[in-house]
Design a protein around this motif. Structure first.
Motif, mmCIF file in Angstrom:
data_model
loop_
_atom_site.group_PDB
_atom_site.id
_atom_site.type_symbol
_atom_site.label_atom_id
_atom_site.label_comp_id
_atom_site.label_asym_id
_atom_site.label_seq_id
_atom_site.Cartn_x
_atom_site.Cartn_y
_atom_site.Cartn_z
ATOM 1 N N ASP A 1 141.661 104.714 -5.694
ATOM 2 C CA ASP A 1 140.877 104.099 -6.766
ATOM 3 C C ASP A 1 141.510 104.381 -8.129
ATOM 4 O OD1 ASP A 1 139.111 103.077 -4.934
ATOM 5 O OD2 ASP A 1 137.552 104.600 -5.287
ATOM 6 N N LYS A 2 141.999 105.595 -8.307
ATOM 7 C CA LYS A 2 142.651 105.937 -9.572
ATOM 8 C C LYS A 2 143.924 105.117 -9.752
ATOM 9 C CE LYS A 2 140.881 110.582 -10.280
ATOM 10 N NZ LYS A 2 141.209 112.009 -10.417
ATOM 11 N N ILE A 3 144.684 104.986 -8.668
ATOM 12 C CA ILE A 3 145.906 104.183 -8.736
ATOM 13 C C ILE A 3 145.553 102.731 -9.037
ATOM 14 C CG2 ILE A 3 147.829 103.237 -7.387
ATOM 15 C CD1 ILE A 3 147.982 105.962 -5.966
ATOM 16 N N GLY A 4 144.513 102.211 -8.394
ATOM 17 C CA GLY A 4 144.066 100.836 -8.651
ATOM 18 C C GLY A 4 143.630 100.647 -10.088
ATOM 19 N N ASP B 1 148.293 96.096 -15.874
ATOM 20 C CA ASP B 1 148.347 94.631 -15.860
ATOM 21 C C ASP B 1 147.684 94.046 -17.101
ATOM 22 O OD1 ASP B 1 149.677 94.652 -13.443
ATOM 23 O OD2 ASP B 1 147.888 94.224 -12.234
ATOM 24 N N ALA B 2 146.559 94.626 -17.491
ATOM 25 C CA ALA B 2 145.868 94.141 -18.690
ATOM 26 C C ALA B 2 146.729 94.337 -19.932
ATOM 27 C CB ALA B 2 144.525 94.853 -18.849
ATOM 28 N N ILE B 3 147.375 95.492 -20.033
ATOM 29 C CA ILE B 3 148.244 95.769 -21.177
ATOM 30 C C ILE B 3 149.443 94.826 -21.165
ATOM 31 C CG2 ILE B 3 149.826 97.477 -22.182
ATOM 32 C CD1 ILE B 3 147.776 99.632 -21.296
ATOM 33 N N ALA B 4 150.024 94.598 -20.000
ATOM 34 C CA ALA B 4 151.180 93.699 -19.895
ATOM 35 C C ALA B 4 150.790 92.274 -20.280
ATOM 36 C CB ALA B 4 151.742 93.727 -18.479
ATOM 37 N N ASN B 5 149.628 91.816 -19.831
ATOM 38 C CA ASN B 5 149.170 90.471 -20.180
ATOM 39 C C ASN B 5 148.899 90.348 -21.673
ATOM 40 O OD1 ASN B 5 149.308 89.514 -17.556
ATOM 41 N ND2 ASN B 5 147.189 90.021 -17.091
#
Length: 74
Positions: free
Chosen positions: A9-12, A19-23
């Motif tokens: 869960d932590k990895i997820g 992903d949010a930061i990259a987007n």
């Protein structure tokens, strides 16, 4: 087993944040590119306005017009 699930869960969560930061970064890069293009267009328009509002340029246009359409005898 609960530790393993918690670890996944932590990895997820980390991957979701990544992903949010990259987007967001990609969106901002695109926005900056668009704004740079708009600034370039605005600068070219301002240069054109400045050039065409120059009194010497306007006087030259007036002389050219008078030569083409009358008013100046040479």
């Amino acid at each position: 087993m609960s530790r393993s699930r918690e670890h996944r869960d932590k990895i997820g969560d980390y991957e979701d944040r990544y992903d949010a930061i990259a987007n967001t970064t990609e969106h901002l890069k695109n926005r900056v590119t668009i704004l740079e293009e708009r600034i370039d267009k605005a600068e070219s328009i301002l240069k054109l306005i400045h050039y065409e509002s120059n009194p010497a340029y306007l006087e030259g246009l007036k002389i050219k017009y008078e030569k083409l359409y009358g008013g100046i005898d040479e």
